[in-house]
Design a protein around this motif. Structure first.
Motif, short mmCIF file in Angstrom:
data_model
loop_
_atom_site.label_atom_id
_atom_site.label_comp_id
_atom_site.label_asym_id
_atom_site.label_seq_id
_atom_site.Cartn_x
_atom_site.Cartn_y
_atom_site.Cartn_z
N ILE A 53 0.86 -1.27 0.39
CA ILE A 53 0.07 0.10 0.01
C ILE A 53 0.82 0.91 0.17
O ILE A 53 0.29 2.28 -0.73
CB ILE A 53 -1.24 -0.23 1.00
N TYR A 54 1.75 1.56 0.90
CA TYR A 54 2.75 2.27 0.82
C TYR A 54 3.89 2.50 -0.79
O TYR A 54 3.59 3.38 -1.25
CB TYR A 54 4.11 2.38 2.25
N PHE A 55 3.98 1.91 -1.61
CA PHE A 55 4.34 1.67 -2.63
C PHE A 55 3.65 2.17 -3.55
O PHE A 55 3.68 2.99 -4.78
CB PHE A 55 5.01 0.32 -2.74
N LEU A 56 1.86 1.49 -3.25
CA LEU A 56 1.31 2.59 -4.40
C LEU A 56 0.84 3.73 -4.33
O LEU A 56 0.15 4.02 -5.34
CB LEU A 56 0.24 1.50 -4.06
N ILE A 57 0.54 4.73 -2.98
CA ILE A 57 1.39 5.69 -2.62
C ILE A 57 1.90 6.65 -2.85
O ILE A 57 2.01 7.46 -4.06
CB ILE A 57 0.32 5.59 -1.23
N ASN A 112 4.80 5.38 -4.90
CA ASN A 112 6.06 5.11 -5.75
C ASN A 112 5.07 4.88 -7.01
O ASN A 112 4.33 4.58 -6.69
CB ASN A 112 7.22 4.07 -5.24
N ASN A 113 6.19 4.25 -8.32
CA ASN A 113 5.23 4.75 -9.52
C ASN A 113 6.82 3.16 -9.77
O ASN A 113 7.27 3.37 -11.42
CB ASN A 113 5.37 6.61 -10.24
N PHE A 114 6.76 2.49 -9.11
CA PHE A 114 7.95 1.38 -9.69
C PHE A 114 7.36 0.48 -10.40
O PHE A 114 6.85 -0.01 -10.25
CB PHE A 114 8.88 1.27 -8.60
N ARG A 115 7.67 0.79 -11.67
CA ARG A 115 7.06 -0.16 -12.68
C ARG A 115 7.83 -1.29 -12.90
O ARG A 115 8.61 -1.55 -13.44
CB ARG A 115 6.80 0.02 -13.83
N LEU A 116 6.92 -2.64 -13.02
CA LEU A 116 7.59 -4.08 -12.76
C LEU A 116 7.80 -4.38 -14.82
O LEU A 116 8.74 -4.59 -15.36
CB LEU A 116 7.23 -5.06 -12.09
N LEU A 117 6.58 -4.15 -15.04
CA LEU A 117 5.99 -4.80 -16.41
C LEU A 117 4.71 -3.90 -16.83
O LEU A 117 4.94 -2.39 -15.94
CB LEU A 117 4.99 -5.57 -16.74
N LEU A 118 4.11 -3.26 -18.10
CA LEU A 118 3.23 -2.91 -18.60
C LEU A 118 2.30 -1.76 -17.64
O LEU A 118 2.19 -0.87 -17.26
CB LEU A 118 2.87 -3.22 -19.54
N LEU A 145 1.68 -4.09 -14.38
CA LEU A 145 2.19 -4.44 -13.00
C LEU A 145 3.55 -3.66 -12.23
O LEU A 145 4.07 -3.65 -12.59
CB LEU A 145 2.98 -5.65 -13.30
N THR A 146 2.91 -2.79 -11.42
CA THR A 146 4.03 -2.04 -10.65
C THR A 146 4.12 -3.33 -9.24
O THR A 146 3.06 -4.31 -8.82
CB THR A 146 2.75 -1.12 -9.68
N LEU A 147 5.12 -2.75 -8.34
CA LEU A 147 5.52 -2.88 -7.73
C LEU A 147 4.33 -3.51 -6.19
O LEU A 147 4.44 -4.01 -5.11
CB LEU A 147 7.16 -2.80 -6.66
N GLY A 148 4.05 -2.25 -5.97
CA GLY A 148 2.58 -1.50 -4.99
C GLY A 148 2.10 -3.25 -5.30
O GLY A 148 1.35 -4.05 -4.21
N VAL A 193 2.11 -6.04 -6.76
CA VAL A 193 2.66 -6.85 -6.15
C VAL A 193 2.33 -7.75 -5.01
O VAL A 193 2.27 -9.09 -4.17
CB VAL A 193 4.05 -7.49 -7.49
N LEU A 194 3.33 -6.66 -4.18
CA LEU A 194 2.72 -6.86 -2.69
C LEU A 194 1.92 -6.92 -2.41
O LEU A 194 1.61 -7.91 -1.47
CB LEU A 194 3.61 -5.57 -2.21
N VAL A 195 1.42 -5.67 -2.46
CA VAL A 195 -0.72 -6.46 -1.87
C VAL A 195 -0.97 -7.53 -2.01
O VAL A 195 -2.05 -8.20 -1.79
CB VAL A 195 -1.46 -5.03 -2.65
N ILE A 196 -1.28 -8.39 -3.51
CA ILE A 196 -1.69 -8.63 -4.20
C ILE A 196 -0.92 -10.62 -2.20
O ILE A 196 -1.65 -11.28 -2.55
CB ILE A 196 -1.03 -9.19 -6.05
N VAL A 197 0.42 -10.37 -3.02
CA VAL A 197 1.04 -11.83 -2.26
C VAL A 197 0.63 -11.25 -0.67
O VAL A 197 0.88 -12.45 0.15
CB VAL A 197 2.75 -11.42 -2.32
N GLY A 198 1.21 -10.33 -0.21
CA GLY A 198 -0.09 -10.00 1.44
C GLY A 198 -0.98 -10.52 1.57
O GLY A 198 -1.46 -10.77 2.50
N SER A 199 -2.06 -10.22 0.32
CA SER A 199 -3.60 -10.54 1.01
C SER A 199 -3.15 -12.15 0.83
O SER A 199 -3.95 -12.58 1.54
CB SER A 199 -4.20 -10.14 -0.03
N ILE A 200 -2.64 -12.67 -0.39
CA ILE A 200 -3.05 -14.19 -0.18
C ILE A 200 -1.72 -14.94 1.19
O ILE A 200 -2.55 -15.89 1.64
CB ILE A 200 -1.87 -14.49 -1.35
N ILE A 201 -0.69 -13.90 2.11
CA ILE A 201 -0.69 -15.04 2.75
C ILE A 201 -1.46 -14.54 3.94
O ILE A 201 -1.23 -15.83 4.97
CB ILE A 201 1.35 -13.98 3.02
#
Length: 156
Positions: free
Chosen positions: A32-36, A38-44, A46-49, A51-59
């Motif tokens: 959530i911090y990175f979504l708010i 940073n604007n770091f993009r992994l793919l078109l 898909l941002t790091l934020g 990915v982290l939100v999805i992974v954190g939610s699944i965990i």
């Protein structure tokens, strides 16, 4: 397995899933911090934020099922926990196979260089994660079977 062994297994499974739930909360918070900020993009798109939100939610969801299933001795939650861990483990194995098969195609030079320079560390972390998942699955199934035996013994 005796009643003391069952209690030990129950609380070990609860404690480690609680620890993983807190880790999932931290990962979700960083996402959530990175979504708010940073604007770091992994793919078109898909941002790091993301990915982290999805992974954190699944965990968090999987760890919650493990926590509640073990402490309440709920067979449905324990089997859901087992099935989700199995699906995640199969997805990890499939992803690893696809990475090795399609190693030459579609990788960015930086990512490929980073992956090759950190190959040993990535391999060790992957093996550790897989061992933890298999232990979690075996603990969940053992506890599930012991709940059956205990309820039959008590006549419930």
């Amino acid at each position: 397995m005796g009643m003391s062994g069952l209690k030990l297994l129950k609380y070990v499974l609860f404690f480690f899933n609680l620890l993983f739930w807190f880790c999932g909360c931290c990962i979700l918070g960083f996402g959530i911090y990175f979504l708010i900020h940073n604007n770091f993009r992994l793919l078109l798109s898909l941002t790091l934020g993301n990915v982290l939100v999805i992974v954190g939610s699944i965990i968090m969801v999987v760890a919650f099922l493990g926590c509640m299933g073990s402490i309440k001795e709920n067979k449905c939650l324990l089997m859901s926990f087992f099935i989700l861990l199995l699906i995640i483990l199969l997805a990890e194995v499939t992803l690893a196979i696809l990475l090795f098969v399609y190693e030459q195609k579609g990788c960015y030079a930086k990512v490929k260089l980073w992956f090759h320079s950190n190959f040993l560390h990535i391999g060790i972390i992957t093996i550790c994660v897989c061992v933890i998942q298999v232990l979690g699955m075996s603990f969940a199934l053992t506890l599930n079977c012991q709940i059956d035996k205990t309820s039959q013994t008590l006549g419930l």
